[in-house]
Motif scaffolding. Structure first.
Motif, PDB file in Angstrom:
ATOM      1  N   MET A   1     -22.875  29.148 -52.212  1.00 60.88           N
ATOM      2  CA  MET A   1     -22.218  30.391 -52.532  1.00 60.88           C
ATOM      3  C   MET A   1     -20.963  30.060 -53.346  1.00 60.88           C
ATOM      4  SD  MET A   1     -20.923  33.490 -50.013  1.00 60.88           S
ATOM      5  CE  MET A   1     -20.470  32.451 -48.677  1.00 60.88           C
ATOM      6  N   SER A   2     -20.764  30.795 -54.411  1.00 62.59           N
ATOM      7  CA  SER A   2     -19.619  30.536 -55.283  1.00 62.59           C
ATOM      8  C   SER A   2     -18.341  31.073 -54.662  1.00 62.59           C
ATOM      9  CB  SER A   2     -19.851  31.197 -56.641  1.00 62.59           C
ATOM     10  OG  SER A   2     -19.760  32.610 -56.516  1.00 62.59           O
ATOM     11  N   GLY A   3     -17.217  30.562 -55.145  1.00 60.86           N
ATOM     12  CA  GLY A   3     -15.917  31.009 -54.660  1.00 60.86           C
ATOM     13  C   GLY A   3     -15.692  32.487 -54.935  1.00 60.86           C
ATOM     14  N   ALA A   4     -16.172  32.962 -56.092  1.00 60.70           N
ATOM     15  CA  ALA A   4     -16.024  34.377 -56.441  1.00 60.70           C
ATOM     16  C   ALA A   4     -16.827  35.261 -55.488  1.00 60.70           C
ATOM     17  CB  ALA A   4     -16.462  34.618 -57.883  1.00 60.70           C
ATOM     18  N   GLN A   5     -18.043  34.806 -55.150  1.00 58.93           N
ATOM     19  CA  GLN A   5     -18.867  35.583 -54.224  1.00 58.93           C
ATOM     20  C   GLN A   5     -18.236  35.583 -52.832  1.00 58.93           C
ATOM     21  OE1 GLN A   5     -22.805  34.080 -53.407  1.00 58.93           O
ATOM     22  NE2 GLN A   5     -23.536  36.073 -52.716  1.00 58.93           N
ATOM     23  N   GLN A   6     -17.697  34.452 -52.418  1.00 59.37           N
ATOM     24  CA  GLN A   6     -17.042  34.343 -51.123  1.00 59.37           C
ATOM     25  C   GLN A   6     -15.839  35.289 -51.053  1.00 59.37           C
ATOM     26  OE1 GLN A   6     -15.975  30.286 -50.373  1.00 59.37           O
ATOM     27  NE2 GLN A   6     -16.674  30.381 -48.267  1.00 59.37           N
ATOM     28  N   THR A   7     -15.051  35.332 -52.122  1.00 62.81           N
ATOM     29  CA  THR A   7     -13.888  36.211 -52.180  1.00 62.81           C
ATOM     30  C   THR A   7     -14.321  37.668 -52.153  1.00 62.81           C
ATOM     31  OG1 THR A   7     -12.683  34.550 -53.443  1.00 62.81           O
ATOM     32  CG2 THR A   7     -11.844  36.807 -53.542  1.00 62.81           C
ATOM     33  N   ARG A   8     -15.397  37.994 -52.881  1.00 69.08           N
ATOM     34  CA  ARG A   8     -15.900  39.364 -52.913  1.00 69.08           C
ATOM     35  C   ARG A   8     -16.353  39.791 -51.528  1.00 69.08           C
ATOM     36  NH1 ARG A   8     -20.836  41.560 -52.980  1.00 69.08           N
ATOM     37  NH2 ARG A   8     -21.867  39.583 -53.311  1.00 69.08           N
ATOM     38  N   LEU A   9     -17.088  38.912 -50.835  1.00 65.95           N
ATOM     39  CA  LEU A   9     -17.567  39.247 -49.504  1.00 65.95           C
ATOM     40  C   LEU A   9     -16.417  39.374 -48.513  1.00 65.95           C
ATOM     41  CD1 LEU A   9     -20.775  37.039 -49.199  1.00 65.95           C
ATOM     42  CD2 LEU A   9     -20.641  39.494 -49.646  1.00 65.95           C
ATOM     43  N   ALA A  10     -15.434  38.493 -48.609  1.00 67.99           N
ATOM     44  CA  ALA A  10     -14.297  38.526 -47.693  1.00 67.99           C
ATOM     45  C   ALA A  10     -13.504  39.819 -47.837  1.00 67.99           C
ATOM     46  CB  ALA A  10     -13.391  37.326 -47.918  1.00 67.99           C
ATOM     47  N   GLY A  11     -13.510  40.418 -49.025  1.00 65.25           N
ATOM     48  CA  GLY A  11     -12.785  41.666 -49.257  1.00 65.25           C
ATOM     49  C   GLY A  11     -13.604  42.911 -48.999  1.00 65.25           C
ATOM     50  N   SER A  12     -14.861  42.748 -48.610  1.00 66.24           N
ATOM     51  CA  SER A  12     -15.749  43.891 -48.388  1.00 66.24           C
ATOM     52  C   SER A  12     -15.601  44.437 -46.978  1.00 66.24           C
ATOM     53  CB  SER A  12     -17.209  43.477 -48.611  1.00 66.24           C
ATOM     54  OG  SER A  12     -17.405  43.050 -49.935  1.00 66.24           O
ATOM     55  N   HIS A  13     -15.863  45.725 -46.840  1.00 71.17           N
ATOM     56  CA  HIS A  13     -15.850  46.395 -45.533  1.00 71.17           C
ATOM     57  C   HIS A  13     -17.133  46.026 -44.786  1.00 71.17           C
ATOM     58  CE1 HIS A  13     -16.008  49.688 -42.605  1.00 71.17           C
ATOM     59  NE2 HIS A  13     -14.690  49.734 -42.758  1.00 71.17           N
ATOM     60  N   ASP A  14     -17.075  46.075 -43.459  1.00 72.24           N
ATOM     61  CA  ASP A  14     -18.237  45.735 -42.630  1.00 72.24           C
ATOM     62  C   ASP A  14     -19.466  46.576 -42.981  1.00 72.24           C
ATOM     63  OD1 ASP A  14     -16.744  43.848 -41.315  1.00 72.24           O
ATOM     64  OD2 ASP A  14     -16.616  44.950 -39.424  1.00 72.24           O
TER      65      ASP A  14
ATOM     66  N   GLU B   1     -20.265  47.879 -45.844  1.00 66.57           N
ATOM     67  CA  GLU B   1     -20.809  47.377 -47.098  1.00 66.57           C
ATOM     68  C   GLU B   1     -21.558  46.057 -46.877  1.00 66.57           C
ATOM     69  OE1 GLU B   1     -19.288  45.938 -51.538  1.00 66.57           O
ATOM     70  OE2 GLU B   1     -17.854  46.776 -50.114  1.00 66.57           O
ATOM     71  N   LEU B   2     -20.971  45.184 -46.064  1.00 71.55           N
ATOM     72  CA  LEU B   2     -21.635  43.913 -45.757  1.00 71.55           C
ATOM     73  C   LEU B   2     -22.957  44.145 -45.035  1.00 71.55           C
ATOM     74  CD1 LEU B   2     -18.557  41.799 -44.627  1.00 71.55           C
ATOM     75  CD2 LEU B   2     -19.896  41.502 -46.726  1.00 71.55           C
ATOM     76  N   ALA B   3     -22.986  45.099 -44.114  1.00 72.47           N
ATOM     77  CA  ALA B   3     -24.221  45.399 -43.383  1.00 72.47           C
ATOM     78  C   ALA B   3     -25.288  45.924 -44.334  1.00 72.47           C
ATOM     79  CB  ALA B   3     -23.946  46.400 -42.268  1.00 72.47           C
ATOM     80  N   ALA B   4     -24.901  46.758 -45.281  1.00 71.96           N
ATOM     81  CA  ALA B   4     -25.860  47.272 -46.266  1.00 71.96           C
ATOM     82  C   ALA B   4     -26.405  46.141 -47.137  1.00 71.96           C
ATOM     83  CB  ALA B   4     -25.206  48.349 -47.125  1.00 71.96           C
ATOM     84  N   LEU B   5     -25.521  45.237 -47.546  1.00 69.28           N
ATOM     85  CA  LEU B   5     -25.962  44.085 -48.334  1.00 69.28           C
ATOM     86  C   LEU B   5     -26.908  43.198 -47.519  1.00 69.28           C
ATOM     87  CD1 LEU B   5     -22.599  43.109 -50.070  1.00 69.28           C
ATOM     88  CD2 LEU B   5     -24.659  44.012 -51.199  1.00 69.28           C
ATOM     89  N   ALA B   6     -26.567  42.994 -46.260  1.00 71.06           N
ATOM     90  CA  ALA B   6     -27.415  42.174 -45.383  1.00 71.06           C
ATOM     91  C   ALA B   6     -28.771  42.832 -45.186  1.00 71.06           C
ATOM     92  CB  ALA B   6     -26.721  41.943 -44.041  1.00 71.06           C
TER      93      ALA B   6
ATOM     94  N   ARG C   1     -28.106  37.175 -47.222  1.00 68.54           N
ATOM     95  CA  ARG C   1     -27.758  36.379 -46.038  1.00 68.54           C
ATOM     96  C   ARG C   1     -26.279  36.009 -46.009  1.00 68.54           C
ATOM     97  NH1 ARG C   1     -32.155  33.744 -43.177  1.00 68.54           N
ATOM     98  NH2 ARG C   1     -34.112  34.566 -43.966  1.00 68.54           N
ATOM     99  N   ALA C   2     -25.681  35.828 -47.159  1.00 70.32           N
ATOM    100  CA  ALA C   2     -24.260  35.486 -47.212  1.00 70.32           C
ATOM    101  C   ALA C   2     -23.413  36.633 -46.661  1.00 70.32           C
ATOM    102  CB  ALA C   2     -23.838  35.152 -48.636  1.00 70.32           C
ATOM    103  N   ALA C   3     -23.828  37.870 -46.919  1.00 72.23           N
ATOM    104  CA  ALA C   3     -23.101  39.030 -46.398  1.00 72.23           C
ATOM    105  C   ALA C   3     -23.179  39.047 -44.874  1.00 72.23           C
ATOM    106  CB  ALA C   3     -23.664  40.323 -46.977  1.00 72.23           C
ATOM    107  N   PHE C   4     -24.345  38.751 -44.339  1.00 73.10           N
ATOM    108  CA  PHE C   4     -24.461  38.709 -42.876  1.00 73.10           C
ATOM    109  C   PHE C   4     -23.647  37.546 -42.316  1.00 73.10           C
ATOM    110  CE2 PHE C   4     -26.286  37.964 -38.715  1.00 73.10           C
ATOM    111  CZ  PHE C   4     -26.254  39.260 -38.204  1.00 73.10           C
TER     112      PHE C   4
ATOM    113  N   ILE D   1     -30.504  44.865 -38.582  1.00 76.60           N
ATOM    114  CA  ILE D   1     -29.360  45.287 -39.383  1.00 76.60           C
ATOM    115  C   ILE D   1     -29.624  46.614 -40.095  1.00 76.60           C
ATOM    116  CG2 ILE D   1     -29.967  43.988 -41.473  1.00 76.60           C
ATOM    117  CD1 ILE D   1     -26.419  44.346 -40.011  1.00 76.60           C
ATOM    118  N   GLY D   2     -30.862  46.899 -40.387  1.00 76.61           N
ATOM    119  CA  GLY D   2     -31.210  48.172 -41.019  1.00 76.61           C
ATOM    120  C   GLY D   2     -30.948  49.373 -40.116  1.00 76.61           C
ATOM    121  N   GLU D   3     -30.854  49.137 -38.807  1.00 75.24           N
ATOM    122  CA  GLU D   3     -30.585  50.216 -37.858  1.00 75.24           C
ATOM    123  C   GLU D   3     -29.100  50.579 -37.814  1.00 75.24           C
ATOM    124  OE1 GLU D   3     -32.115  49.064 -34.034  1.00 75.24           O
ATOM    125  OE2 GLU D   3     -34.068  48.537 -34.876  1.00 75.24           O
ATOM    126  N   PHE D   4     -28.244  49.677 -38.283  1.00 77.70           N
ATOM    127  CA  PHE D   4     -26.806  49.951 -38.284  1.00 77.70           C
ATOM    128  C   PHE D   4     -26.497  50.898 -39.424  1.00 77.70           C
ATOM    129  CE2 PHE D   4     -22.456  48.938 -39.712  1.00 77.70           C
ATOM    130  CZ  PHE D   4     -21.776  49.349 -38.571  1.00 77.70           C
TER     131      PHE D   4
END
Length: 192
Positions: A1-14, A16-21, A26-29, A69-72
């Motif tokens: 995972m790139s540093g930019a992707q890591q930073t993007r995920l770290a700044g995301s709301h839960d 949003e991360l659940a929707a991505l997961a 998998r990185a979002a989860f 995760i789709g149930e959340f």
């Protein structure tokens, strides 16, 4: 995972991360696990799990959360949702070991509550929870740590609702007595 992707995920709301997961990211989860893993393990320890057991049950809880995760839907906090999964997994483990049947008997025996915290005023919630009887500790942890209602806890424990309410009430009374600051007048009489 790139540093930019890591930073993007770290700044995301839960949510949003659940929707991505749910869409297969998998990185979002992984970011959700990083954020909430210690809270789940902490709840399990407060419920009475040994450290290694808390790690195992937390891992199982996150596997279930990943599968579901789709149930959340984001109607509540992700942290509360995954803690409920963890609490239920721990209770299933207790039921398999037949410990849950002895909770009602153990509650009658109770636990001796030690003196209030020392003069330095330190409060250790985990220590106070360990001083409760097993049934009280689990019921208080489920209702206040995992955010389950009394009815949900009763259903998960397969106990009558009134029994759960009684365990919670007694447990909270013992915690208040243990964690309350000592009355200055009482302290003067003791030090005489």
């Amino acid at each position: 995972m790139s540093g930019a992707q890591q930073t993007r995920l770290a700044g995301s709301h839960d949510v949003e991360l659940a929707a991505l997961a749910a869409a297969g990211d998998r990185a979002a989860f992984g970011e959700l696990v990083r954020r909430h893993g210690s809270a789940v393990r902490g709840l399990l320890r407060r419920m009475g799990a040994a450290p290694a057991e808390a790690d195992d049950v937390a891992q199982d809880a996150f596997l279930i959360a990943f599968e579901r995760i789709g149930e959340f839907r984001g109607q509540g906090a992700f942290a509360a949702w995954v803690r409920k999964i963890g609490a239920r997994q721990y209770l299933r483990r207790l039921q398999k070991e037949r410990r849950i049947a002895s909770l009602a008997d153990a509650a009658d025996e109770g636990a001796d509550i030690a003196a209030p915290p020392d003069a330095a005023g330190r409060i250790d919630l985990d220590e106070a929870l360990r001083a409760l009887g097993p049934a009280e500790r689990i019921c208080v942890s489920m209702c206040y740590g995992a955010g389950l209602s009394h009815a949900e806890a009763a259903d998960a424990l397969n106990l009558p609702l009134g029994t759960v309410k009684s365990h919670v009430k007694r447990g909270l009374e013992k915690l208040r007595a243990r964690l309350a600051p000592a009355d200055p007048e009482e302290r003067r009489r003791e030090n005489g």
